[in-house]
Design an enzyme around this catalytic site. Structure first.
Site, PDB file in Angstrom:
ATOM      1  N   LYS A  72      47.752  44.496  38.306  1.00  0.00           N
ATOM      2  CA  LYS A  72      47.105  43.631  37.315  1.00  0.00           C
ATOM      3  C   LYS A  72      45.720  44.121  36.892  1.00  0.00           C
ATOM      4  CE  LYS A  72      49.547  39.360  38.440  1.00  0.00           C
ATOM      5  NZ  LYS A  72      49.409  37.932  38.736  1.00  0.00           N
ATOM      6  N   ASP A 108      48.830  33.758  33.542  1.00  0.00           N
ATOM      7  CA  ASP A 108      48.656  33.041  34.806  1.00  0.00           C
ATOM      8  C   ASP A 108      47.535  32.013  34.690  1.00  0.00           C
ATOM      9  OD1 ASP A 108      50.587  34.510  36.223  1.00  0.00           O
ATOM     10  OD2 ASP A 108      49.143  36.054  36.785  1.00  0.00           O
ATOM     11  N   GLY A 131      43.080  34.770  49.088  1.00  0.00           N
ATOM     12  CA  GLY A 131      43.410  35.891  48.220  1.00  0.00           C
ATOM     13  C   GLY A 131      42.214  36.375  47.433  1.00  0.00           C
ATOM     14  N   GLY A 133      43.007  39.205  44.921  1.00  0.00           N
ATOM     15  CA  GLY A 133      43.598  40.099  43.933  1.00  0.00           C
ATOM     16  C   GLY A 133      43.646  39.479  42.546  1.00  0.00           C
ATOM     17  N   GLY A 134      44.510  40.022  41.685  1.00  0.00           N
ATOM     18  CA  GLY A 134      44.584  39.586  40.293  1.00  0.00           C
ATOM     19  C   GLY A 134      44.942  38.126  40.127  1.00  0.00           C
TER      20      GLY A 134
END
Length: 275
Positions: A72, A108, A131, A133-134
């Site tokens: 991503k 998202d 988390g 990340g993306g």
């Protein structure tokens, strides 16, 4: 139901790129193509050569591509333009190809916003988010833009976790041990079918018991260990399958220009989840 044309030279191809390709997106999009009679087909892929894969999208006229972990952020320099929220959070989950011009979007973000609003989560609600990340970026940005000001980013990677927390003005912790909040959110692959931690709880039992709402972005299985534990504790739940449907529906509209009916979306969602 309209007749879907047979696959031929004019058929448009859409695809996805993921570290671990799943079935949900392929089944959801292909079912909607069938229900709407569109001359499209959708196929899931993975790659060890992201620049070559993106070059193939451009060269072969592939209409659209969903981007999942771990691509991503890495995909951004390979695109021609980044829209709105994707630019704001440096995370792309959707590519649209207009005659070789590749534009990145993040559906998202809007899906998470819609779900938090629908669940009537007050902007004053403190949260724990696992988390960095993306997907975690999309969720964190949605929380911040809703007005949330009290939250902790949980990430074993100190560099990415601290950076994400600092970017949006939240706290960072390496572990969720001994931490609680009314809203807990898993934006990691923990609990994902086929993964190394498929049967692992993303949060300790204490955090689940103390929460009012439990949100897991993992789409498959629908009933992750975290979702099962939340149900057993009688907590309000937001599932990754809900995120997957909303973000994929926005992708479908970006690729095709078609907005399916509510009944068609429900049919496709059930079809995708029954994989």
């Amino acid at each position: 139901m309209p007749d879907k044309p047979a696959i031929g030279p004019s058929t448009k191809l859409c695809m996805s790129l993921a570290g671990r390709p799943g079935k949900f997106g392929s089944r959801f999009h292909n079912r909607l193509y069938e229900l709407t009679g569109l001359d499209y087909i959708y196929k899931a892929f993975t790659t060890k050569d992201l620049p070559a894969a993106i070059g193939g999208i451009r060269a072969l006229g592939i209409r659209g591509c969903a981007i999942s972990m771990p691509f991503k952020e890495a995909v951004i320099p390979l695109l021609d333009h980044i829209e709105g929220s994707a630019a704001a959070i440096d995370s792309v989950n959707t590519i649209v190809n207009d005659d070789g011009w590749l534009t990145g979007y993040n559906t998202d973000y809007s899906a998470v916003l819609d779900l938090l609003d629908h669940a009537e989560i007050a902007p004053s609600t403190p949260f724990l988010l696992a988390g960095s990340g993306g997907m975690a970026k999309a969720v964190t940005a949605a929380l911040r833009n809703r007005g949330h000001r009290s939250g902790v980013i949980i990430a074993r990677n100190a560099a990415t976790g601290q950076a994400l927390a600092d970017l949006y003005g939240f706290d960072w912790a390496r572990s969720s041990q001994d931490l609680t909040a009314p809203l807990i959110i898993n934006a990691t692959p923990v609990g994902m079918a086929g993964g190394a931690e498929a049967e692992t709880l993303a949060f300790p039992a204490m955090a689940i018991e103390a929460a009012e709402t439990v949100f897991d972005v993992v789409a498959l299985p629908v009933e992750t260990p975290l979702m099962r534990a939340a149900a057993a504790a009688g907590r309000k739940r937001i599932s990754g399958a809900d995120v997957a449907v909303l973000q994929a529906l926005e992708q479908f509209a970006l690729y095709t220009g078609v907005h399916p009916s509510e009944e068609q979306v429900k049919d496709a969602a059930i079809f995708a989840r029954d994989a």
